[in-house]
Write an enzyme that holds these catalytic residues in place. Structure first.
Site, mmCIF file in Angstrom:
data_model
loop_
_atom_site.group_PDB
_atom_site.id
_atom_site.type_symbol
_atom_site.label_atom_id
_atom_site.label_comp_id
_atom_site.label_asym_id
_atom_site.label_seq_id
_atom_site.Cartn_x
_atom_site.Cartn_y
_atom_site.Cartn_z
ATOM 1 N N ARG A 226 0.855 -1.186 0.000
ATOM 2 C CA ARG A 226 0.000 0.000 0.000
ATOM 3 C C ARG A 226 0.891 1.236 0.000
ATOM 4 O O ARG A 226 1.948 1.271 0.634
ATOM 5 C CB ARG A 226 -0.906 0.024 1.235
ATOM 6 C CG ARG A 226 -2.065 -0.973 1.170
ATOM 7 C CD ARG A 226 -3.109 -0.599 0.125
ATOM 8 N NE ARG A 226 -4.227 -1.530 0.062
ATOM 9 C CZ ARG A 226 -4.313 -2.558 -0.789
ATOM 10 N NH1 ARG A 226 -3.332 -2.787 -1.648
ATOM 11 N NH2 ARG A 226 -5.374 -3.331 -0.800
ATOM 12 N N HIS A 274 -0.473 0.085 -9.764
ATOM 13 C CA HIS A 274 -1.201 -0.839 -8.869
ATOM 14 C C HIS A 274 -1.667 -2.083 -9.632
ATOM 15 O O HIS A 274 -2.861 -2.401 -9.653
ATOM 16 C CB HIS A 274 -2.380 -0.131 -8.184
ATOM 17 C CG HIS A 274 -2.861 -0.849 -6.950
ATOM 18 N ND1 HIS A 274 -3.251 -0.210 -5.815
ATOM 19 C CD2 HIS A 274 -3.011 -2.169 -6.682
ATOM 20 C CE1 HIS A 274 -3.629 -1.097 -4.894
ATOM 21 N NE2 HIS A 274 -3.490 -2.312 -5.419
#
Ligand code: NDP
Ligand code: OXD
Length: 311
Positions: A226, A274
């Site tokens: 993250r 991502h």
């Protein structure tokens, strides 16, 4: 059973079709922000709005369409006793291993340097030095579903690999470190740091000037978990000072990474959007359906998030 699918996104029709084929007796709905409650008892969510939980008060379980649950747990008013069940690997471990190995060998085998030489039209044979794996100790933060897969895959290539977890983990070929007290020793033996921790209050900002400065000289950061794990403003000074040699980043505090962000153009930073491990619909649905069937038989299922740990 009434299943609410709650990202109202481009993939929704395929998810509904596959769920309907696997669970022909289930009623299926897609989240409609303007609609009335549908009376769902199961939700499949990804970055859901808080309204889902305010409106659907009969939910008895929530499945996430990914492995990380930080965005769901952050929802204010999320019912405390509602089980949140996340994806466990579901085809993501191998993707993470591919990504981490790609980033590792780009540095250790000098492929980044060679790409640069190609751009310059230079035949760089004399610049390439043999890779001694002992010079490239890899450390994996997080030895869960994905970190374990990554650690084992890299160890199978002959790199020295260590992992850091909360509780002790015994993984063949991987040196184990656990707990806050062991973090410094883990970092001090690591040159290439791969992050696969969940985002929790304990791990928020864990990649910072203090921790990254403890890596071996020529260190690389590979952040696959993250964006909020990294204190972004600490990274570029470490790269510019030569304290770190490179960073490969798949996740960011703000996604999409804003135009003009220094990571886009820094010569020592690689950016991907991502995609380190993409949810594979077939595997994900098969895992969710298997768990729903087990729950219907009154059996316990794995992957239920421990709210007190935050993952
Ligand atoms: P798991 O829950 O299976 O594993 C988490 C690991 O982190 C465990 O080993 C756990 O320790 C360890 N850990 C948690 N908190 C701490 C702490 N405070 N100190 C030390 N170790 C800690 O997670 P997954 O492997 O399934 O996923 C990891 C993360 O990857 C997800 O949370 C998500 O954020 C990210 N992800 C990113 C994707 C991408 O495309 N970029 C795709 C999928 C996931 P212990 O073993 O003791 O419990
Ligand atoms: C996940 C992700 O957590 O895609 O699954 O980041």
């Amino acid at each position: 059973m009434h299943i609410l699918y709650a990202p109202n996104d481009a993939e929704a029709p395929e998810w509904l079709a596959a769920l309907s084929a696997a669970l022909p007796d289930a009623t299926l709905s897609v989240w409609d922000p303007a609609g009335p409650p549908v009376g769902a008892d199961i939700a499949i969510v990804w970055n859901p709005p808080a309204e889902v939980f305010k409106r659907e008060t009969g939910l008895r379980a929530v499945f996430t369409r990914g492995a990380g649950v930080n965005s769901v747990l952050a929802i204010p008013g999320l019912p405390a006793d509602l089980p949140i069940i996340r994806l466990e690997d579901a085809g993501m471990g191998v993707q993470m291993a591919e990504y981490a190995i790609h980033a590792l060998v780009a540095a250790s085998r000098q492929f980044d340097m060679l790409a640069q030489r190609q751009a310059e039209g230079v035949w760089a044979e004399q610049e390439v030095i043999p890779t001694l794996r002992r010079d490239w100790p890899v450390g994996v933060l997080g030895l869960g579903q994905l970190g374990t897969h990554v650690a084992q895959a890299i160890a199978s290539l002959g790199y020295p690999v260590a992992g850091w977890s909360r509780s002790p983990r015994a993984i063949e070929g991987v040196q184990g470190f656990h707990g806050t007290d062991a973090l410094s020793a883990f970092l001090a033996r690591t040159r290439v740091l791969v992050n696969l921790l969940p985002l929790t209050p304990e791990t928020d900002g864990i990649l910072n000037r203090h921790t990254l400065s403890q890596l071996l000289p020529g260190g690389h950061l590979i952040n696959l978990a993250r964006g909020a794990h990294l204190v972004e403003e600490d990274l570029i000074p470490l790269l510019d000072a030569g304290r770190l040699a490179g960073a490969t980043l798949d996740v960011f505090r703000t996604e999409p990474l804003p135009a003009g962000h220094p990571f886009w153009t820094h010569p020592k930073v690689r950016v991907t959007p991502h995609i380190a491990a993409i949810t594979l619909r077939e595997e994900a649905i098969s895992q969710i359906v298997t768990k729903l069937q087990a729950m219907a038989r009154g059996e316990a299922v794995s992957g239920v998030v421990d709210r007190s740990r935050g993952y």
